[in-house]
Design a protein around this motif. Structure first.
Motif, PDB file in Angstrom:
ATOM      1  N   CYS A   8       0.837  -1.190   0.000  1.00  0.00           N
ATOM      2  CA  CYS A   8       0.000   0.000   0.000  1.00  0.00           C
ATOM      3  C   CYS A   8       0.880   1.252   0.000  1.00  0.00           C
ATOM      4  O   CYS A   8       1.820   1.353   0.775  1.00  0.00           O
ATOM      5  CB  CYS A   8      -0.913  -0.024   1.232  1.00  0.00           C
ATOM      6  N   CYS A  11       0.003   3.335   3.654  1.00  0.00           N
ATOM      7  CA  CYS A  11       0.421   2.881   4.970  1.00  0.00           C
ATOM      8  C   CYS A  11       1.531   1.843   4.897  1.00  0.00           C
ATOM      9  O   CYS A  11       2.123   1.492   5.907  1.00  0.00           O
ATOM     10  CB  CYS A  11      -0.775   2.337   5.750  1.00  0.00           C
ATOM     11  N   GLU A  19      -6.563  -8.446  -2.365  1.00  0.00           N
ATOM     12  CA  GLU A  19      -6.757  -7.340  -1.439  1.00  0.00           C
ATOM     13  C   GLU A  19      -6.216  -6.035  -2.016  1.00  0.00           C
ATOM     14  O   GLU A  19      -5.192  -6.027  -2.690  1.00  0.00           O
ATOM     15  CB  GLU A  19      -6.022  -7.645  -0.137  1.00  0.00           C
ATOM     16  N   ARG A  34      -3.103   0.498  -3.190  1.00  0.00           N
ATOM     17  CA  ARG A  34      -3.606   0.904  -1.883  1.00  0.00           C
ATOM     18  C   ARG A  34      -4.408  -0.232  -1.272  1.00  0.00           C
ATOM     19  O   ARG A  34      -5.068  -0.976  -1.980  1.00  0.00           O
ATOM     20  CB  ARG A  34      -4.510   2.131  -2.013  1.00  0.00           C
ATOM     21  N   CYS A  35      -4.355  -0.322   0.046  1.00  0.00           N
ATOM     22  CA  CYS A  35      -5.121  -1.357   0.725  1.00  0.00           C
ATOM     23  C   CYS A  35      -6.577  -0.903   0.872  1.00  0.00           C
ATOM     24  O   CYS A  35      -6.885   0.276   0.724  1.00  0.00           O
ATOM     25  CB  CYS A  35      -4.508  -1.673   2.088  1.00  0.00           C
ATOM     26  N   ASN A  36      -7.423  -1.850   1.187  1.00  0.00           N
ATOM     27  CA  ASN A  36      -8.853  -1.535   1.290  1.00  0.00           C
ATOM     28  C   ASN A  36      -9.129  -0.518   2.380  1.00  0.00           C
ATOM     29  O   ASN A  36     -10.031   0.304   2.271  1.00  0.00           O
ATOM     30  CB  ASN A  36      -9.647  -2.816   1.563  1.00  0.00           C
ATOM     31  N   LYS A  37      -8.347  -0.600   3.434  1.00  0.00           N
ATOM     32  CA  LYS A  37      -8.555   0.315   4.552  1.00  0.00           C
ATOM     33  C   LYS A  37      -8.291   1.757   4.130  1.00  0.00           C
ATOM     34  O   LYS A  37      -9.097   2.652   4.353  1.00  0.00           O
ATOM     35  CB  LYS A  37      -7.627  -0.081   5.711  1.00  0.00           C
ATOM     36  N   CYS A  38      -7.158   1.972   3.501  1.00  0.00           N
ATOM     37  CA  CYS A  38      -6.813   3.317   3.063  1.00  0.00           C
ATOM     38  C   CYS A  38      -7.777   3.800   1.989  1.00  0.00           C
ATOM     39  O   CYS A  38      -8.068   4.985   1.882  1.00  0.00           O
ATOM     40  CB  CYS A  38      -5.387   3.337   2.527  1.00  0.00           C
ATOM     41  N   ARG A  39      -8.274   2.875   1.206  1.00  0.00           N
ATOM     42  CA  ARG A  39      -9.219   3.239   0.171  1.00  0.00           C
ATOM     43  C   ARG A  39     -10.513   3.732   0.809  1.00  0.00           C
ATOM     44  O   ARG A  39     -11.092   4.728   0.397  1.00  0.00           O
ATOM     45  CB  ARG A  39      -9.510   2.015  -0.687  1.00  0.00           C
ATOM     46  N   LYS A  40     -10.966   3.022   1.812  1.00  0.00           N
ATOM     47  CA  LYS A  40     -12.206   3.392   2.494  1.00  0.00           C
ATOM     48  C   LYS A  40     -12.051   4.726   3.197  1.00  0.00           C
ATOM     49  O   LYS A  40     -12.955   5.551   3.218  1.00  0.00           O
ATOM     50  CB  LYS A  40     -12.570   2.313   3.512  1.00  0.00           C
ATOM     51  N   GLN A  41     -10.881   4.926   3.787  1.00  0.00           N
ATOM     52  CA  GLN A  41     -10.670   6.152   4.560  1.00  0.00           C
ATOM     53  C   GLN A  41     -10.185   7.296   3.692  1.00  0.00           C
ATOM     54  O   GLN A  41      -9.968   8.399   4.168  1.00  0.00           O
ATOM     55  CB  GLN A  41      -9.644   5.878   5.659  1.00  0.00           C
ATOM     56  N   ASN A  43      -7.321   7.800   2.466  1.00  0.00           N
ATOM     57  CA  ASN A  43      -6.013   8.292   2.887  1.00  0.00           C
ATOM     58  C   ASN A  43      -5.237   8.812   1.675  1.00  0.00           C
ATOM     59  O   ASN A  43      -5.349   8.267   0.592  1.00  0.00           O
ATOM     60  CB  ASN A  43      -5.220   7.159   3.542  1.00  0.00           C
TER      61      ASN A  43
END
Ligand SMILES: [Zn+2]
Ligand SMILES: [Zn+2]
Length: 55
Positions: A8, A11, A19, A34-41, A43
């Motif tokens: 990612c 992060c 993923e 990018r990871c799913n988390k950063c995509r959702k947020q 970032n």
């Protein structure tokens, strides 16, 4: 052949399998990951090639 570690851009987490998301840099076309988390947020990320900062 080459290293297969997708990380990612935001992060630095290692992406495994399907993923995360990959897309070309809007500025230079370099592949950004990018990871799913950063995509959702939503970032921010920086293109390692041209330094483009994007959401
Ligand atoms: Zn991330
Ligand atoms: Zn770029």
């Amino acid at each position: 052949m080459t290293e297969k570690s997708d990380r990612c851009m935001s992060c630095g987490v290692t992406l495994i399998g399907p993923e995360g998301a990959r897309f070309p840099c809007p500025n230079c076309g370099e592949i950004i990951m990018r990871c799913n988390k950063c995509r959702k947020q939503s970032n921010p990320y920086t293109c390692p090639s041209c330094g483009f900062l994007g959401p």
